[in-house]
Scaffold this motif. Structure first.
Motif, PDB file in Angstrom:
ATOM      1  N   GLU A 148       0.826  -1.207   0.000  1.00 36.20           N
ATOM      2  CA  GLU A 148       0.000   0.000   0.000  1.00 36.20           C
ATOM      3  C   GLU A 148       0.864   1.264   0.000  1.00 36.20           C
ATOM      4  OE1 GLU A 148      -2.833   2.345   3.207  1.00 36.20           O
ATOM      5  OE2 GLU A 148      -2.834   0.153   3.235  1.00 36.20           O
ATOM      6  N   VAL A 149       1.844   1.296   0.890  1.00 33.95           N
ATOM      7  CA  VAL A 149       2.709   2.487   0.987  1.00 33.95           C
ATOM      8  C   VAL A 149       3.568   2.620  -0.268  1.00 33.95           C
ATOM      9  CG1 VAL A 149       4.525   3.628   2.308  1.00 33.95           C
ATOM     10  CG2 VAL A 149       2.704   2.394   3.501  1.00 33.95           C
ATOM     11  N   GLY A 150       4.078   1.506  -0.750  1.00 30.84           N
ATOM     12  CA  GLY A 150       4.892   1.547  -1.962  1.00 30.84           C
ATOM     13  C   GLY A 150       4.113   2.068  -3.156  1.00 30.84           C
ATOM     14  N   ARG A 151       2.860   1.637  -3.284  1.00 36.70           N
ATOM     15  CA  ARG A 151       2.034   2.106  -4.403  1.00 36.70           C
ATOM     16  C   ARG A 151       1.720   3.593  -4.287  1.00 36.70           C
ATOM     17  NH1 ARG A 151      -0.196  -3.021  -3.534  1.00 36.70           N
ATOM     18  NH2 ARG A 151      -1.833  -2.177  -2.192  1.00 36.70           N
ATOM     19  N   GLY A 159       9.906   6.641  -5.446  1.00 39.65           N
ATOM     20  CA  GLY A 159      10.140   5.210  -5.348  1.00 39.65           C
ATOM     21  C   GLY A 159      10.422   4.575  -6.695  1.00 39.65           C
ATOM     22  N   ILE A 160       9.799   3.451  -6.942  1.00 42.25           N
ATOM     23  CA  ILE A 160      10.033   2.691  -8.177  1.00 42.25           C
ATOM     24  C   ILE A 160       9.587   3.456  -9.415  1.00 42.25           C
ATOM     25  CG2 ILE A 160       7.826   1.487  -8.181  1.00 42.25           C
ATOM     26  CD1 ILE A 160       9.286  -1.042  -9.051  1.00 42.25           C
ATOM     27  N   ALA A 161       8.739   4.473  -9.238  1.00 35.83           N
ATOM     28  CA  ALA A 161       8.245   5.248 -10.383  1.00 35.83           C
ATOM     29  C   ALA A 161       9.384   5.884 -11.167  1.00 35.83           C
ATOM     30  CB  ALA A 161       7.280   6.336  -9.909  1.00 35.83           C
ATOM     31  N   VAL A 162      10.465   6.231 -10.475  1.00 38.11           N
ATOM     32  CA  VAL A 162      11.569   6.935 -11.138  1.00 38.11           C
ATOM     33  C   VAL A 162      12.259   6.035 -12.155  1.00 38.11           C
ATOM     34  CG1 VAL A 162      13.746   8.166 -10.788  1.00 38.11           C
ATOM     35  CG2 VAL A 162      11.902   8.395  -9.112  1.00 38.11           C
ATOM     36  N   ILE A 163      12.568   4.802 -11.765  1.00 31.00           N
ATOM     37  CA  ILE A 163      13.248   3.908 -12.714  1.00 31.00           C
ATOM     38  C   ILE A 163      12.278   3.387 -13.758  1.00 31.00           C
ATOM     39  CG2 ILE A 163      12.979   1.735 -11.408  1.00 31.00           C
ATOM     40  CD1 ILE A 163      15.994   1.253 -12.240  1.00 31.00           C
ATOM     41  N   ASP A 201      14.961   3.807  -0.989  1.00 25.65           N
ATOM     42  CA  ASP A 201      14.395   4.712   0.018  1.00 25.65           C
ATOM     43  C   ASP A 201      12.909   4.428   0.229  1.00 25.65           C
ATOM     44  OD1 ASP A 201      16.800   6.017   0.394  1.00 25.65           O
ATOM     45  OD2 ASP A 201      16.331   7.671  -0.965  1.00 25.65           O
ATOM     46  N   ALA A 202      12.182   4.257  -0.869  1.00 21.38           N
ATOM     47  CA  ALA A 202      10.748   3.987  -0.776  1.00 21.38           C
ATOM     48  C   ALA A 202      10.498   2.649  -0.094  1.00 21.38           C
ATOM     49  CB  ALA A 202      10.121   4.009  -2.165  1.00 21.38           C
ATOM     50  N   ALA A 206       8.286   2.024   3.272  1.00 17.74           N
ATOM     51  CA  ALA A 206       7.163   1.075   3.224  1.00 17.74           C
ATOM     52  C   ALA A 206       7.344  -0.032   4.257  1.00 17.74           C
ATOM     53  CB  ALA A 206       7.039   0.490   1.827  1.00 17.74           C
ATOM     54  N   ALA A 207       8.560  -0.559   4.379  1.00 18.85           N
ATOM     55  CA  ALA A 207       8.822  -1.604   5.373  1.00 18.85           C
ATOM     56  C   ALA A 207       8.715  -1.051   6.786  1.00 18.85           C
ATOM     57  CB  ALA A 207      10.213  -2.199   5.134  1.00 18.85           C
ATOM     58  N   HIS A 208       9.164   0.182   6.972  1.00 17.97           N
ATOM     59  CA  HIS A 208       9.057   0.855   8.270  1.00 17.97           C
ATOM     60  C   HIS A 208       7.602   0.911   8.734  1.00 17.97           C
ATOM     61  CE1 HIS A 208       9.766   4.126  11.260  1.00 17.97           C
ATOM     62  NE2 HIS A 208       8.610   4.600  10.796  1.00 17.97           N
ATOM     63  N   VAL A 209       6.724   1.345   7.844  1.00 22.15           N
ATOM     64  CA  VAL A 209       5.301   1.423   8.179  1.00 22.15           C
ATOM     65  C   VAL A 209       4.727   0.038   8.430  1.00 22.15           C
ATOM     66  CG1 VAL A 209       3.012   2.073   7.320  1.00 22.15           C
ATOM     67  CG2 VAL A 209       4.966   3.588   6.920  1.00 22.15           C
ATOM     68  N   ALA A 210       5.044  -0.897   7.556  1.00 24.72           N
ATOM     69  CA  ALA A 210       4.498  -2.251   7.674  1.00 24.72           C
ATOM     70  C   ALA A 210       4.925  -2.927   8.967  1.00 24.72           C
ATOM     71  CB  ALA A 210       4.935  -3.088   6.475  1.00 24.72           C
ATOM     72  N   ASN A 211       6.151  -2.640   9.399  1.00 30.92           N
ATOM     73  CA  ASN A 211       6.679  -3.274  10.612  1.00 30.92           C
ATOM     74  C   ASN A 211       6.274  -2.546  11.892  1.00 30.92           C
ATOM     75  OD1 ASN A 211       8.374  -5.644  11.170  1.00 30.92           O
ATOM     76  ND2 ASN A 211       9.760  -4.203  12.186  1.00 30.92           N
ATOM     77  N   GLY A 212       5.684  -1.357  11.763  1.00 29.89           N
ATOM     78  CA  GLY A 212       5.252  -0.591  12.928  1.00 29.89           C
ATOM     79  C   GLY A 212       6.384   0.010  13.720  1.00 29.89           C
ATOM     80  N   ASN A 213       7.463   0.394  13.048  1.00 31.02           N
ATOM     81  CA  ASN A 213       8.609   0.969  13.748  1.00 31.02           C
ATOM     82  C   ASN A 213       8.293   2.383  14.246  1.00 31.02           C
ATOM     83  OD1 ASN A 213       9.770  -1.411  12.946  1.00 31.02           O
ATOM     84  ND2 ASN A 213      11.108  -0.490  11.411  1.00 31.02           N
ATOM     85  N   ALA A 214       9.020   2.810  15.274  1.00 31.93           N
ATOM     86  CA  ALA A 214       8.695   4.084  15.940  1.00 31.93           C
ATOM     87  C   ALA A 214       9.246   5.303  15.221  1.00 31.93           C
ATOM     88  CB  ALA A 214       9.205   4.051  17.384  1.00 31.93           C
TER      89      ALA A 214
END
Length: 257
Positions: A148-151, A159-163, A201-202, A206-214
């Protein structure tokens, strides 16, 4: 407290003594002490060691050549019918593994308790030098949140949009973006290498949000980057409001400790 570290800060946080001229050295020493004591747990996205772990000069060729591993199975059932199976997975042998530089700094990071986060993409690039026990476990909820965050970042032009934009510029009609990279001229090699870093970076956010990091620790202010950066001000704003991402510099993180 789980703290995600960006590509530009994790090495110095893992062992500040290797970066004595860093302008935030005192903050990094304090962060390192907190990592060693377990007051915080440092977390890294695996893209640091997969896509971003490919040498800059080799990134274009790697992406052009990489293909998922396809496995076809055939089984005869008791009634005489044939059952065919098709599976898609990562081609783990494609990645060269960690170079000596990455291996050395990863050893530092693991020694102070760093953990890794996966990027749950179908048939995504993997690095065989990363051991399963170093990763946080994932779930369907994690994968959905990551996607979700990546999209959303891709939709914002980051994010991936650049490449993808570079690949699509040279792709034939109805051809995927990564095949277009094969026809990209040498003048695009630098932008492609930078685009992979932006992709990383993206993935980290996205992983930060998914993992619930502070907290998300970075020194990337994306000055004058426009929307084509995960850390550009407009993207930071909705990431903070919609997903609660709290961006901090090493000095700001040290002040929290």
């Amino acid at each position: 407290m789980l703290v995600t570290f960006d590509s530009n800060v994790w090495r110095a946080a893992a062992d500040p003594s290797r970066f004595p001229k860093n302008t935030e050295y005192a903050a990094l020493v304090k962060i390192n002490a907190a990592l060693k004591s377990g007051a915080i747990v440092g977390v890294l996205c695996e893209t640091v060691f997969t896509l971003e772990g490919i040498a800059r000069a080799d990134r274009k060729n790697f992406l052009v050549a990489y293909r998922p591993k396809v496995k076809i199975t055939e089984e005869e059932l008791p009634d005489g019918t044939i059952k065919l199976g098709l599976s898609l997975g990562p081609e783990r042998s494609a990645h060269p593994g960690n170079n000596s530089y990455l291996s050395s700094h990863l050893t530092d990071a693991l020694a102070v308790g760093f953990k890794l986060m996966r990027c749950p993409r179908v048939a995504g690039v993997q690095n065989v030098d990363l051991k399963d026990e170093w990763f946080y476990p994932t779930s369907n909820e994690y994968a959905n949140r990551f996607g979700e965050v990546g999209r959303r970042l891709e939709g914002a032009g980051a994010g991936i949009a650049v490449i993808k934009a570079i690949g699509n510029k040279y792709a034939a009609p109805n051809e995927p973006w990564f095949e277009g990279l094969a026809r990209a001229p040498a003048s695009e090699d630098g932008p492609i290498a930078k685009a992979v870093a932006e992709w990383a970076d993206a993935d980290s956010v996205a992983a930060h949000v998914a993992n619930g990091n502070a907290l998300f620790c970075t020194n990337d202010a994306a000055v004058a980057a426009g929307v084509a950066s995960t850390f550009a001000a407009p993207n930071r704003q909705w990431l903070e409001v919609d997903y609660g991402v709290k961006f901090v510099s090493p000095s700001e993180l040290a002040a929290h400790l």
